[in-house]
Enzyme design. Structure first.
Site, PDB file in Angstrom:
ATOM      1  N   ASN A   9    -106.139 -45.978 -90.168  1.00  0.00           N
ATOM      2  CA  ASN A   9    -105.354 -44.767 -90.408  1.00  0.00           C
ATOM      3  C   ASN A   9    -104.102 -44.867 -89.552  1.00  0.00           C
ATOM      4  OD1 ASN A   9    -104.291 -42.204 -90.566  1.00  0.00           O
ATOM      5  ND2 ASN A   9    -105.980 -41.203 -89.471  1.00  0.00           N
ATOM      6  N   LYS A  11    -101.705 -42.817 -89.428  1.00  0.00           N
ATOM      7  CA  LYS A  11    -101.197 -41.496 -89.020  1.00  0.00           C
ATOM      8  C   LYS A  11     -99.686 -41.433 -89.275  1.00  0.00           C
ATOM      9  CE  LYS A  11    -105.112 -41.171 -85.921  1.00  0.00           C
ATOM     10  NZ  LYS A  11    -105.706 -40.630 -84.695  1.00  0.00           N
ATOM     11  N   HIS A  93    -109.397 -34.860 -91.695  1.00  0.00           N
ATOM     12  CA  HIS A  93    -109.178 -35.484 -90.383  1.00  0.00           C
ATOM     13  C   HIS A  93    -108.978 -34.381 -89.339  1.00  0.00           C
ATOM     14  CE1 HIS A  93    -107.490 -37.768 -87.097  1.00  0.00           C
ATOM     15  NE2 HIS A  93    -107.997 -38.841 -87.675  1.00  0.00           N
ATOM     16  N   GLU A  95    -107.022 -34.070 -86.994  1.00  0.00           N
ATOM     17  CA  GLU A  95    -105.621 -33.686 -86.752  1.00  0.00           C
ATOM     18  C   GLU A  95    -105.126 -32.733 -87.836  1.00  0.00           C
ATOM     19  OE1 GLU A  95    -104.223 -37.703 -86.279  1.00  0.00           O
ATOM     20  OE2 GLU A  95    -105.392 -37.830 -84.424  1.00  0.00           O
ATOM     21  N   GLU A 163    -115.902 -38.819 -86.400  1.00  0.00           N
ATOM     22  CA  GLU A 163    -114.887 -39.036 -85.376  1.00  0.00           C
ATOM     23  C   GLU A 163    -114.970 -37.913 -84.342  1.00  0.00           C
ATOM     24  OE1 GLU A 163    -111.419 -41.581 -86.989  1.00  0.00           O
ATOM     25  OE2 GLU A 163    -111.014 -39.517 -87.552  1.00  0.00           O
ATOM     26  N   GLY A 169    -107.924 -41.374 -79.783  1.00  0.00           N
ATOM     27  CA  GLY A 169    -106.705 -41.659 -79.034  1.00  0.00           C
ATOM     28  C   GLY A 169    -106.832 -41.505 -77.532  1.00  0.00           C
ATOM     29  N   SER A 209    -111.132 -44.404 -80.810  1.00  0.00           N
ATOM     30  CA  SER A 209    -110.898 -45.441 -79.791  1.00  0.00           C
ATOM     31  C   SER A 209    -111.646 -46.743 -80.070  1.00  0.00           C
ATOM     32  CB  SER A 209    -111.237 -44.912 -78.394  1.00  0.00           C
ATOM     33  OG  SER A 209    -110.356 -43.855 -78.047  1.00  0.00           O
TER      34      SER A 209
HETATM   35  P1  13P Z   1    -107.864 -43.926 -82.544  1.00  0.00           P
HETATM   36  O1  13P Z   1    -108.516 -45.177 -83.068  1.00  0.00           O
HETATM   37  O2  13P Z   1    -106.409 -44.111 -82.218  1.00  0.00           O
HETATM   38  O3  13P Z   1    -108.653 -43.302 -81.467  1.00  0.00           O
HETATM   39  O4  13P Z   1    -107.852 -42.882 -83.769  1.00  0.00           O
HETATM   40  C1  13P Z   1    -109.014 -42.655 -84.486  1.00  0.00           C
HETATM   41  C2  13P Z   1    -108.671 -41.856 -85.676  1.00  0.00           C
HETATM   42  O5  13P Z   1    -108.362 -40.686 -85.584  1.00  0.00           O
HETATM   43  C3  13P Z   1    -108.696 -42.518 -86.984  1.00  0.00           C
HETATM   44  O6  13P Z   1    -108.614 -41.615 -88.020  1.00  0.00           O
END
Ligand code: 13P
Length: 249
Positions: A9, A11, A93, A95, A163, A169, A209
């Site tokens: 992803n 983002k 997601h 976010e 997740e 992150g 992560s």
């Molecule tokens: P990270 O791998 O940067 O922690 O992000 C995970 C994520 O949100 C994938 O959708």
């Protein structure tokens, strides 16, 4: 047997120059033994599909609207993503849940829209740190699964991504026991609701992560069928070892 899936992803990252990373990834894995998915920003979906035309690598969107078309400035429908050549879309997601106040009901409608358009929905769920510290993780997971998933789905059109919000992150990763507990729980809820056939066949990804250095350990956990990777999916040199670890799992 569930086919494993390594998903990236991107983002809100990437411009046309980032397509070189796709090219490099495909060159490193000419004949992948797992499914590979990259979800670039919407601006790159069409060009990413063209870049990956001769390779098994699949392209997905990061979100879709619940409606097929209409007066929704700035939004993109699942049908449009499908038309652009995408085969997957992320829904729910964390976010999106946070930045856009998306509810489970909204995510369920988006997931239905994805299915109606012929896309595979990767439905994302996960608890916050506060929820985990209050020992509410499995209740939160149960609620998100109940609310975000439609009553009718198949193992072919739906993937779950667990997740934990606090692992995204941050460089913090749950222990393998913690991951296993939640993945086993998700599996049992899916089997209960959709029956053993469908519930056993839906793929469950871990996200948060994931890196080359921890991928193999995570992929050895029961009911982990792959990963949804953020930061470490942006560069082929970071993502490729994760794909390899999944192939070797
Ligand atoms: P990270 O791998 O940067 O922690 O992000 C995970 C994520 O949100 C994938 O959708």
């Amino acid at each position: 047997m569930r086919r494993k899936l390594a998903a990236g992803n991107w983002k809100m990252n990437g411009t046309s120059a980032s397509l070189d990373e796709l090219t490099a990834l495909m060159a490193t894995h000419p004949d992948p033994q797992v499914d590979i998915l990259i979800c670039p920003p919407a601006t790159l979906v069409t060009s990413a599909v063209v870049t990956a035309a001769d390779h098994a690598l699949q392209i997905g969107g990061q979100d879709c609207h619940r409606n097929e078309s209409g007066a929704h400035t700035g939004d993109i429908s699942a049908a449009m993503l499908r038309d652009a050549g995408a085969s997957y879309v992320l829904t729910g997601h964390s976010e999106r849940r946070t930045d856009h106040n998306e509810s489970d009901e909204e995510i369920r409608n988006k997931t239905k829209a994805a299915h109606a358009a012929g896309l595979i929905a990767v439905v994302c769920i996960g608890e916050t740190l506060k929820e985990r510290e209050a020992a509410n993780t499995l209740d939160i997971i149960a609620g998100q699964l109940a609310g975000s998933l439609p009553d009718v789905l198949t193992a072919e059109n739906t993937v779950i991504a667990y997740e934990p919000v606090w692992a995204i992150g941050t460089g913090k990763v749950p222990t393998t026991n913690q991951i296993g507990e939640v993945h086993d729980y998700i599996r049992s809820r899916l089997e209960q609701r959709y029956g053993a056939g469908v519930g056993t066949s839906i793929r469950i990804l871990y996200g948060g992560s994931v890196k080359a250095s921890n991928a193999a350990e995570i992929f050895a956990v029961s009911n982990v069928d792959g990963a949804l990777v953020g930061g470490a999916s942006l560069k082929a040199s970071d993502f490729s070892p994760i794909v390899t670890a999944l192939q070797n799992a």
